[in-house]
Design an enzyme around this catalytic site. Structure first.
Site, PDB file in Angstrom:
ATOM      1  N   ARG A 209       4.580   9.187  -6.960  1.00 27.81           N
ATOM      2  CA  ARG A 209       4.439   8.690  -8.660  1.00 27.81           C
ATOM      3  C   ARG A 209       5.522   7.590  -8.654  1.00 27.81           C
ATOM      4  O   ARG A 209       6.512   7.551  -8.033  1.00 27.81           O
ATOM      5  CB  ARG A 209       4.413   9.701  -9.553  1.00 27.81           C
ATOM      6  CG  ARG A 209       3.623  10.935  -9.620  1.00 27.81           C
ATOM      7  CD  ARG A 209       2.115  10.202 -10.183  1.00 27.81           C
ATOM      8  NE  ARG A 209       1.014  11.133 -10.324  1.00 27.81           N
ATOM      9  CZ  ARG A 209       0.100  11.213  -9.525  1.00 27.81           C
ATOM     10  NH1 ARG A 209       0.196  10.709  -8.194  1.00 27.81           N
ATOM     11  NH2 ARG A 209      -0.849  12.128 -10.019  1.00 27.81           N
ATOM     12  N   GLU A 238       1.843   1.567 -14.158  1.00 25.56           N
ATOM     13  CA  GLU A 238       0.677   1.470 -13.428  1.00 25.56           C
ATOM     14  C   GLU A 238      -0.511   1.430 -14.716  1.00 25.56           C
ATOM     15  O   GLU A 238      -0.157   2.181 -15.642  1.00 25.56           O
ATOM     16  CB  GLU A 238       0.270   2.431 -12.615  1.00 25.56           C
ATOM     17  CG  GLU A 238       0.879   2.405 -11.224  1.00 25.56           C
ATOM     18  CD  GLU A 238       0.424   3.550 -10.199  1.00 25.56           C
ATOM     19  OE1 GLU A 238      -0.615   3.906 -10.437  1.00 25.56           O
ATOM     20  OE2 GLU A 238       1.109   3.726  -9.384  1.00 25.56           O
ATOM     21  N   HIS A 255      -1.682   2.226  -5.202  1.00 24.82           N
ATOM     22  CA  HIS A 255      -1.917   3.553  -5.403  1.00 24.82           C
ATOM     23  C   HIS A 255      -3.113   4.056  -4.653  1.00 24.82           C
ATOM     24  O   HIS A 255      -3.961   4.753  -5.360  1.00 24.82           O
ATOM     25  CB  HIS A 255      -1.885   3.943  -6.846  1.00 24.82           C
ATOM     26  CG  HIS A 255      -1.651   5.506  -7.030  1.00 24.82           C
ATOM     27  ND1 HIS A 255      -1.207   6.002  -8.362  1.00 24.82           N
ATOM     28  CD2 HIS A 255      -2.016   6.650  -6.467  1.00 24.82           C
ATOM     29  CE1 HIS A 255      -0.925   7.198  -8.380  1.00 24.82           C
ATOM     30  NE2 HIS A 255      -1.394   7.661  -7.139  1.00 24.82           N
ATOM     31  N   TYR A 259      -6.575   7.126  -0.511  1.00 19.47           N
ATOM     32  CA  TYR A 259      -8.110   6.854  -0.581  1.00 19.47           C
ATOM     33  C   TYR A 259      -8.544   6.509   0.875  1.00 19.47           C
ATOM     34  O   TYR A 259      -9.214   5.549   1.280  1.00 19.47           O
ATOM     35  CB  TYR A 259      -8.054   5.320  -1.289  1.00 19.47           C
ATOM     36  CG  TYR A 259      -8.205   5.224  -2.662  1.00 19.47           C
ATOM     37  CD1 TYR A 259      -7.479   6.254  -3.402  1.00 19.47           C
ATOM     38  CD2 TYR A 259      -8.795   4.175  -3.571  1.00 19.47           C
ATOM     39  CE1 TYR A 259      -7.554   6.178  -4.573  1.00 19.47           C
ATOM     40  CE2 TYR A 259      -8.802   4.261  -4.710  1.00 19.47           C
ATOM     41  CZ  TYR A 259      -8.318   5.089  -5.481  1.00 19.47           C
ATOM     42  OH  TYR A 259      -8.345   5.118  -6.875  1.00 19.47           O
TER      43      TYR A 259
END
Length: 376
Positions: A209, A238, A255, A259
């Protein structure tokens, strides 16, 4: 049954299509009106699920978040209303671990400073921290773990203090949830004092984070200490990172450490399994059936790879330089951060790439890293 789902969540149609009407929505701009008549709500971390969002909905049967964390969900409120909730702990842990490992290999190559022989401190020994440690240990890297909560809970692994990591580690990789209060608060865990105290030539990797590092302090410290190397996948504020911080990072991404196609498929699949359980119906879909075959059938190795060759193998699966370059060109654009996340091409994990090499004992570590087919 009306299933409201974040438009960026993959594999929703093949998994949930038989269960109801699927309505894709923008998770960041979701409104009370859109949610009003939903029976199922499937979100990602960009959606705040709370009393305000659900105030007009009186029929919600299930809320699912395809994420590791739950800090975007008011769990107490859902509990008060007896709305079942499930997230997907560990769904993208492998992806984050491989991302951090690849980033370290890239730094090693860029600055001609081999990863082999360095000491890596991992702050936060949950799913993603453990996955990062797994990659590093497979490659023979010494790892120091810091996690006071897990240590207190009796986790059998060996832990050290954050101060020990700062003093001994050549690389620090952050993998903690965001906690804003309490004894183990992680907001600004790395504040100006700790950033200033980092040993010379420290590499700092943040895949958890953005708020875990005081970003304003990081700008000030980095401008005075060019010896620090930064890999930042997460940012305070963000989707609008500090424009002066991005150029100071060696690798910068929006971020997306988690993914991978496999990770995102796992997240959606875990919610599918939970909803089927709640509805008391059979979960008859298969995760493996969702994933396409990799575009490289196999790589034949003539010799066991050195570090340079290992990075090349990693780049076959994911070339971090591409995302870094794209992010630098787009992050200042309106909605650039979210646009890149939405359109991310879903990299694959090491397991997608099969390696062929005759001498199994020399390359067991590649299997431990996650590559498939080694020695077969």
């Amino acid at each position: 049954m009306k299933i409201l789902v974040d438009e960026n969540m993959p594999f929703v149609e093949p998994l949930f299509g038989d269960l109801g009407e699927i309505i894709p929505v923008n998770g960041r701009t979701l409104t009370v009106a859109q949610v009003r008549d939903a029976d199922v709500l499937l979100v990602r971390s960009v959606t705040k699920v709370n009393a305000e969002l659900l105030s007009d909905n009186h029929q919600l049967k299930f809320v699912g978040s395809a994420t590791i964390g739950t800090d975007h969900v008011d769990l107490a409120y859902l509990g008060e209303r007896n709305i079942p909730f499930s997230n997907a702990p560990g769904c993208n842990a492998t992806a984050v671990g491989e991302f951090a490992f690849i980033a370290m290999l890239e730094l090693a190559q860029r600055f001609d400073s081999p990863l082999k022989g360095k000491v890596v401190g991992i702050v936060g020994a949950g799913n993603t921290g453990t996955a990062t440690a797994k990659c590093l240990q497979a490659y023979g890297i010494k790892v120091l773990l810091n996690d006071p909560i897990k240590e207190k809970q009796g986790d059998p692994r060996s832990f050290v203090s954050l101060e020990t990591i700062m003093a001994q580690a050549d690389i620090i990789s952050l993998h903690v949830p965001i906690t804003r209060t309490g004894e183990h608060k992680t907001k600004h865990l790395l504040d100006e004092a700790r950033l200033t105290a980092l040993k010379p030539n420290t590499w700092l990797v943040n895949c958890c984070r953005g708020d875990v590092i005081d970003n304003k302090a990081l700008v000030r410290v980095k401008r005075q200490r060019d010896d620090l190397r930064l890999v930042l996948d997460v940012w305070e504020g963000e989707p609008t990172p500090m424009p002066e911080l991005v150029p100071l990072a060696e690798f910068a991404t929006p971020h997306i450490a988690g993914y991978s196609l496999e990770g995102k498929a796992r997240g959606t699949f875990m919610l599918y399994q939970k909803l089927c359980q709640l509805l008391n119906i059979a979960a008859d879909k298969s995760l493996l059936d969702l994933l396409p075959s990799f575009n490289i059938k196999a790589v034949e190795l003539a010799t066991a790879p050195d570090e340079k060759a290992l990075l090349q193998l990693a780049r076959f699966v994911y070339d971090l330089r591409d995302d870094d370059n794209m992010f630098r060109n787009i992050f200042l654009n309106e909605n650039g951060f979210d646009t890149m996340r939405k359109n991310h091409r879903h990299r694959r994990e090491f397991s997608a790439l099969a390696l062929a090499y005759d001498r199994q004992l020399e390359v067991d570590w590649l299997s431990n890293l996650g590559f498939s087919g080694v020695g077969q």
